[in-house]
Design an enzyme around this catalytic site. Structure first.
Site, short mmCIF file in Angstrom:
data_model
loop_
_atom_site.label_atom_id
_atom_site.label_comp_id
_atom_site.label_asym_id
_atom_site.label_seq_id
_atom_site.Cartn_x
_atom_site.Cartn_y
_atom_site.Cartn_z
N THR A 237 38.62 29.43 39.87
CA THR A 237 39.41 30.62 39.98
C THR A 237 40.76 30.61 39.27
O THR A 237 40.98 29.40 38.99
CB THR A 237 39.77 30.83 41.62
OG1 THR A 237 40.82 31.75 41.60
CG2 THR A 237 40.44 29.73 42.23
N ASP A 238 41.24 31.46 38.84
CA ASP A 238 42.66 31.54 38.22
C ASP A 238 43.87 31.14 38.88
O ASP A 238 44.65 30.89 38.59
CB ASP A 238 42.79 33.03 37.26
CG ASP A 238 42.97 34.18 38.31
OD1 ASP A 238 42.81 33.97 39.56
OD2 ASP A 238 43.32 35.31 38.08
N GLU A 239 43.50 31.33 40.36
CA GLU A 239 44.65 30.65 41.28
C GLU A 239 45.08 29.59 40.98
O GLU A 239 46.20 29.21 41.49
CB GLU A 239 44.22 31.12 42.71
CG GLU A 239 43.75 32.58 42.92
CD GLU A 239 43.89 33.12 44.19
OE1 GLU A 239 44.51 32.56 45.07
OE2 GLU A 239 43.49 34.28 44.36
N TYR B 181 44.07 27.59 49.80
CA TYR B 181 42.80 27.83 48.90
C TYR B 181 42.94 27.29 47.55
O TYR B 181 42.01 26.74 47.34
CB TYR B 181 42.71 29.41 48.96
CG TYR B 181 41.46 29.75 47.98
CD1 TYR B 181 40.27 29.45 48.23
CD2 TYR B 181 42.09 30.80 47.01
CE1 TYR B 181 39.42 29.85 47.13
CE2 TYR B 181 41.23 31.17 45.94
CZ TYR B 181 40.00 30.87 45.97
OH TYR B 181 38.81 31.07 45.21
N LYS C 80 40.69 24.49 45.66
CA LYS C 80 39.87 24.84 44.25
C LYS C 80 40.45 23.71 43.37
O LYS C 80 39.62 23.43 42.27
CB LYS C 80 39.95 26.05 43.98
CG LYS C 80 39.47 27.09 44.84
CD LYS C 80 37.70 26.74 45.03
CE LYS C 80 36.98 27.50 43.99
NZ LYS C 80 35.62 27.56 43.88
#
Ligand code: NAD
Ligand code: DAU
Length: 334
Positions: free
Chosen positions: A122-124, A148, A152
């Site tokens: 993810t970009d997060e 989260y 990741k």
């Protein structure tokens, strides 16, 4: 080619299974999924009796289950995760188990059998952007800010470490926010649409609603993953995004307009803890090297998504009521 898809009963994984089985008649798929609240076999009902598709109910943190499935596959495409930020704030434990340990267990099996491994991220992991900052790209430093995104980020580091240390043939992709068919109604766009279709329920907008996300129609994400597993360079990371940055409140107003509703349905609520203000992706690398770009504009994608939810009322009503969790028991007798 036999693909082992982890988390294939979830939102993006199930869209990817549809994409692959429709596009490659000779491919086989094993879908391993433990069916958490986010796993829904109704998403894959049309493939149930197809000889090319096999479902295995299993936990990616269980090395016994994972070992034999990886052994019989050519490529592992790893979607399985706890994926919802609000849940990670409320209960981070399972995020550490599934996202970090689960990825580790899969990597160990892939190392044992030297299997090609693609990790969906993810970009997060890159943190948050200010209004004038350049979008994230493959060189952006990691700065995760929720349990989260931290879980990741850890999994991403593990995947890259297996390339550098063991020469495991990996690729990795970091994608922006997806929307489209089969997105769980806890995700923002599905939540807005289903609350409005249901009537009565307000749309909870966190804080001032001016947070920005870069939305990508899920089929475009699936096409990017397809390209990476077939033509991506081993060891490389690809950033995937929609070039469709919008404030959350813009999304809400657009969906209200599509459904002919007024702004009295909006309710501003307490902000998410540690809420990332803006995400945006520069996808030049995958565009120039692999020839990918988003095909569906946000306006088209939102219209398609609204129509999909209108035409699949029993799907989202079953999810909201919890009835979808009975489906596995009925089909598989357990
Ligand atoms: P999802 O929550 O809809 O689906 C996750 C799936 O994984 C579910 O079917 C669940 O049952 C399964 N799963 C969870 N724990 C498991 C375990 N221990 N063993 C086996 N299966 C397990 O998630 P999604 O939105 O489809 O996201 C898929 C992947 O893409 C995730 O890795 C996520 O981080 C990443 N991603 C999501 C988005 C997005 O906008 N949704 C964007 C970028 C990246
Ligand atoms: O950027 C990719 C990520 O996108 C993925 O890695 C995650 O798995 C996925 O869940 C998603 O995370 P977000 O937190 O960005 O998505 P979510 O749909 O939860 O929220 C989108 C935006 O809408 C965010 O700014 C929070 C806001 N929001 C969300 C909900 C659920 C609201 O204002 N109200 C809500 O009720």
């Amino acid at each position: 080619m036999k693909l082992l898809i982890t988390g294939g009963a979830g939102f993006i994984g199930s869209n990817f299974i549809h994409h692959i089985l429709k596009k490659y008649p000779e491919y086989q798929i094993i879908n391993v999924d433990i069916l958490t609240y986010a796993g829904n076999l109704e998403n894959l009902r049309i493939w149930e009796n197809d000889a090319r598709y096999r479902f295995v109910k299993g936990d990616i943190t269980d090395s016994v289950v994972v070992d034999s499935l990886v052994a019989e596959s050519d490529v592992v495409v790893h979607f399985a995760a706890e994926s919802h930020v609000d849940r990670s704030i409320a209960n981070p434990y399972v995020f550490i188990d599934t996202n970090i340990k689960g990825t580790f267990v899969l990597l160990e099996a892939a190392r044992k059998y030297n299997k090609r491994f693609h990790h969906i991220s993810t970009d997060e992991v890159f943190g948050t952007l200010g209004p004038k900052d350049a979008p994230f790209d493959e060189n952006t430093k990691y700065d995760p800010r929720s349990p989260y995104s931290a879980s990741k980020a850890s999994s991403d580091h593990l995947v890259r470490s297996y390339f550098h240390t063991y020469a495991l043939p990996i690729t990795l992709s970091n994608c922006s926010n997806n929307y489209g068919p089969f997105a769980h109604p806890e995700k923002f766009i599905s939540l807005v649409i289903t609350n409005l279709l249901e009537g009565g329920e307000q749309i909870p907008v966190y804080g001032d609603g001016l947070q920005v996300r870069d939305w990508l129609y899920v089929e475009d994400h699936c096409k990017a993953i397809d390209l990476i597993i077939h033509t991506g360079v081993i060891g490389e990371t690809y950033c995937i995004g929609g070039k469709s940055e919008r404030e959350n409140i813009w999304i809400v107003k657009k969906i209200l307009e599509l459904l002919g509703k007024d702004e009295s349905m909006i309710e501003y609520v307490k902000d998410r803890a540690g809420h990332d203000r803006r995400y945006a992706i520069d996808y030049s690398k995958i565009e120039h090297e692999l020839g990918w770009h988003p095909e569906v504009t946000l306006e088209e994608g939102l219209k398609k998504t609204v129509v999909w939810f209108q035409e699949n009322e029993s799907w989202w009503k079953n999810v909201k009521s919890g009835d979808y969790q009975e489906y596995y028991k009925k089909q598989y007798g357990k």
